[in-house]
Write an enzyme that holds these catalytic residues in place. Sequence first.
Site, PDB file in Angstrom:
ATOM      1  N   GLU A 249     -10.618 -16.045  15.234  1.00 26.59           N
ATOM      2  CA  GLU A 249     -11.035 -14.491  14.880  1.00 26.59           C
ATOM      3  C   GLU A 249     -12.511 -13.248  15.109  1.00 26.59           C
ATOM      4  O   GLU A 249     -13.190 -13.557  14.441  1.00 26.59           O
ATOM      5  CB  GLU A 249     -10.687 -14.065  13.328  1.00 26.59           C
TER       6      GLU A 249
ATOM      7  N   GLU B 206      -3.321 -18.970   9.385  1.00 25.02           N
ATOM      8  CA  GLU B 206      -3.874 -18.346   8.113  1.00 25.02           C
ATOM      9  C   GLU B 206      -2.390 -17.029   7.522  1.00 25.02           C
ATOM     10  O   GLU B 206      -2.882 -16.424   8.397  1.00 25.02           O
ATOM     11  CB  GLU B 206      -4.937 -17.784   8.510  1.00 25.02           C
TER      12      GLU B 206
HETATM   13  C1  8VR Z   1      -9.275 -15.257   7.314  1.00 26.83           C
HETATM   14  C2  8VR Z   1     -10.893 -15.696   7.650  1.00 26.83           C
HETATM   15  C3  8VR Z   1     -11.235 -16.999   6.595  1.00 26.83           C
HETATM   16  C4  8VR Z   1     -11.160 -15.783   5.340  1.00 26.83           C
HETATM   17  C5  8VR Z   1     -10.215 -15.495   5.171  1.00 26.83           C
HETATM   18  C6  8VR Z   1      -9.641 -15.283   3.484  1.00 26.83           C
HETATM   19  C7  8VR Z   1     -12.006 -14.270   4.333  1.00 26.83           C
HETATM   20  C8  8VR Z   1     -12.950 -14.458   2.739  1.00 26.83           C
HETATM   21  C9  8VR Z   1     -12.942 -13.379   4.928  1.00 26.83           C
HETATM   22  O1  8VR Z   1     -10.384 -14.145   7.881  1.00 26.83           O
HETATM   23  O2  8VR Z   1     -10.228 -16.473   9.208  1.00 26.83           O
HETATM   24  O3  8VR Z   1     -12.045 -17.538   6.288  1.00 26.83           O
HETATM   25  O4  8VR Z   1     -12.271 -15.380   5.066  1.00 26.83           O
HETATM   26  O5  8VR Z   1      -9.412 -14.608   5.591  1.00 26.83           O
HETATM   27  O6  8VR Z   1     -10.655 -13.860   3.164  1.00 26.83           O
HETATM   28  O7  8VR Z   1     -12.338 -14.051   1.801  1.00 26.83           O
HETATM   29  O8  8VR Z   1     -13.530 -15.700   3.143  1.00 26.83           O
END
Ligand code: 8VR
Length: 469
Positions: free
Chosen positions: A163, A374
């Site tokens: 990301e 994800e």
């Molecule tokens: C993604 C990231 C992951 C997580 C998930 C869920 C957050 C979080 C912002 O953007 O790769 O690391 O990051 O989403 O959301 O809550 O930690």
Amino acid sequence: MKFPKDFLFGAASASYQVEGAWNEDGKGLSNWDVFSKIPGKTFENTNGDVAIDHYHRYKEDIKLMAEMGLESYRFSVSWARIIPDGDGEINEKGIEFYNNVIDECLKYGIVPFVTLYHWDLPQNLEADGGWVNKRTIRAFAKYAEVCFEAFGDRVKHWITFNETVVFCTLGYLNGAHPPGLVNDQKKYFQATHNVFVAHAEAVQIYKNLRQFGEIGITHVFNPAFSIDGKEENIFASMHANHYQTFWYYDPILKGEYPSYVVDALKEKGLTPDWTEAELTLLKDAADYNDFIGLNYYQPARVAKINETIESTKIDRDKATGKPGNPSFDGVYRTVMMEDKVYTKWGWEISSEGFLDGLRMLKERYGDVKLYITENGLGDEDPIIDGEIVDVPRIKYIEEHLTVIKSAISEGINLKGYYAWSVIDLLSWLNGYKKQYGFIYVDHKNNLERKKKLSFHWYKHIIETRGEEL
Ligand code: 8VR
């Protein structure tokens, strides 16, 4: 219909969010070790010093994954564990840890899917300009090579970056992630370019080693749709897709930047410092990039605005994915809509947006191989009579897997699904409140692990290869 035999059912995590052991066995400091300790940066000032202590409990955790029937585990390597100062000496203890994790997965037949960079940059490099400094490109290439040589005999699936849009936007425009800069558009675009070059270098190194695995990148997948049929809002969605999606996907998959953005940057004096050699490298590496990983949580609903943005700084609570912010250039705004459904953190739940977005990708990039790296629901799970009954998570994943099934039958080249996350973990900005896992971690009771309802449900889905969906 069952999912195809070669489709991988998995789940994911990231080093900083699970490992802890932030200063053990020779690990260097990462930018997150430093940033999370600045008061007010994270919810209740949580940090990853201990996280869920996966560093010491990986055996127990991987055993649970095996019990769940997981076919593949996506995790990330902490760069500062492998090369503590970013580009100097190698830390053998760090190599040993990931060797152990990989071997433990293989013991149960779980395919390791490894992300090299999930946001935790060695602090030494951050202090020297981080992703804006081209030194970081060289450092990443070296780090990637060290990992390929150490783990490549057993790891056949590599993701370079997780990301880029998120860590660059939050880091250089919104001030919510390290390095905490606000409104630095020049640095923002430079950092994205440097990341793409680092990706391209890693792809070339990997292919030259002839380890016969696959390598790609993971991007957030946030397709933009107009809130209505008005021409100006349709324009806004086109604009948003160019800046948020095509700017990130094109250099990887087509080996060149979208001219719509390039022209605008030129006009505004924001063109990154890029060399002919770098642009050629992007072009060459695109032919060898094997797949793209999509992290899909929600689409973007956008409306045209015409604002002068004084500052792109956003507070922590607005930097966590909820719609409502204007774009940095004041051209559009993301909006919450009355007829849509949202999570407790304001993320839209939309499996239709997922399918429409996948069709958009197919139209632009053809048959590129895709993994969903994800997808999942952030929630505060109810505990009833000691059981974690995360029914909304089951519903969420069920809907999205059903979409994947129809996408495959439409000829979209989807090869795997990784739920976020395998186990409850530390959210970057939201502490432990926002849960995503199949496995619960009891923070009041020595971080004890417990299976949730979704654990049993996902096990069944995997066993039956999604036939009932
Ligand atoms: C993604 C990231 C992951 C997580 C998930 C869920 C957050 C979080 C912002 O953007 O790769 O690391 O990051 O989403 O959301 O809550 O930690």
